[in-house]
Design an enzyme around this catalytic site. Structure first.
Site, mmCIF file in Angstrom:
data_model
loop_
_atom_site.group_PDB
_atom_site.id
_atom_site.type_symbol
_atom_site.label_atom_id
_atom_site.label_comp_id
_atom_site.label_asym_id
_atom_site.label_seq_id
_atom_site.Cartn_x
_atom_site.Cartn_y
_atom_site.Cartn_z
ATOM 1 N N GLY A 1 34.875 60.150 1.077
ATOM 2 C CA GLY A 1 33.949 59.290 1.836
ATOM 3 C C GLY A 1 33.818 57.655 1.800
ATOM 4 O O GLY A 1 33.939 57.297 0.597
ATOM 5 N N SER A 2 33.974 57.283 3.069
ATOM 6 C CA SER A 2 34.056 55.604 3.156
ATOM 7 C C SER A 2 34.010 55.343 4.407
ATOM 8 O O SER A 2 33.432 55.789 5.305
ATOM 9 C CB SER A 2 35.679 55.388 2.426
ATOM 10 O OG SER A 2 36.430 56.290 3.198
#
Length: 211
Positions: A174-175
């Protein structure tokens, strides 16, 4: 597949085999499911890279959450922000072809990557690529850690020549990726669109445009 997938996946499958041998199959099911997730998460699909002068492609898969104009010490710029959920491919690619002129790692927070403040406050890797040809503009792209992300990987070094859409690293779990473009670049995406790393065109750089 990214080699990290084999590292996590094989390790969990070994753990599952030990649990199955020492206990029973229901306990072994958990590491098997986790292994399947990691093997899927670290997938690295092939992409058809668009050809043509001045094209800027997405450095990652995800959702376009913001397109804004901003002032920088180098002058006015445009920024495109892309959110990568845990379900997206996390391999990162170079938005343009050229030479890496700067890499700067910035320590910071781990705010939710959907938060606009994460663009400046979160831990991130900031890469500047000088385009090919005389008077070519520079494009900056950022690998930004998110709420879950705790490791940013970037392989090339300053001075390396990279191709448009070339694999350069990844962000785990996640980013967000940001692309900072010249003020006169022609945007080709809108907020709410989904893009694919290396395949989706984000913008076109104008010939002789401001760097």
């Amino acid at each position: 597949m990214v080699k990290d997938g084999y590292f996590y996946g094989v390790g969990l499958l070994v753990a599952a085999a030990l649990l199955f041998w020492l206990t029973s199959w229901p306990l072994a099911l958990v590491p098997v499911l986790l292994a399947a997730f990691f093997l899927w998460f670290f997938r690295d699909p092939k992409r058809a890279i668009p050809a043509g002068p001045g094209l800027v492609v997405s450095p990652g898969d995800g959702l376009v959450t913001e397109t804004i104009r901003l002032e920088t010490p180098q002058g006015p710029r445009q920024r495109i922000s892309i959110f990568l959920s845990v379900f997206d491919v996390h391999v990162n690619r170079s938005p343009i072809g050229g030479t890496i002129s700067e890499i700067r790692y910035q320590k910071g927070k781990y705010l939710n990557a959907m938060n606009p403040a994460s663009a400046d406050q979160n831990e991130q890797n900031i890469v500047t690529v000088r385009g090919e040809g005389p008077n070519a503009p520079e494009v900056v792209f950022k690998q930004i850690a998110g709420l879950l992300a705790r490791r940013i990987v970037f392989v090339p070094k300053v001075g390396d020549t990279i191709a448009r859409g070339e694999r350069v690293g990844l962000i785990k779990f996640g980013s967000r990726v940001d692309v900072v473009l010249p003020a006169d670049a022609e945007l080709r995406v809108k907020v709410g669109e989904r893009v694919k790393g290396g395949a989706s065109i984000l913008a076109t750089l104008l010939p002789g445009g401001r760097s």
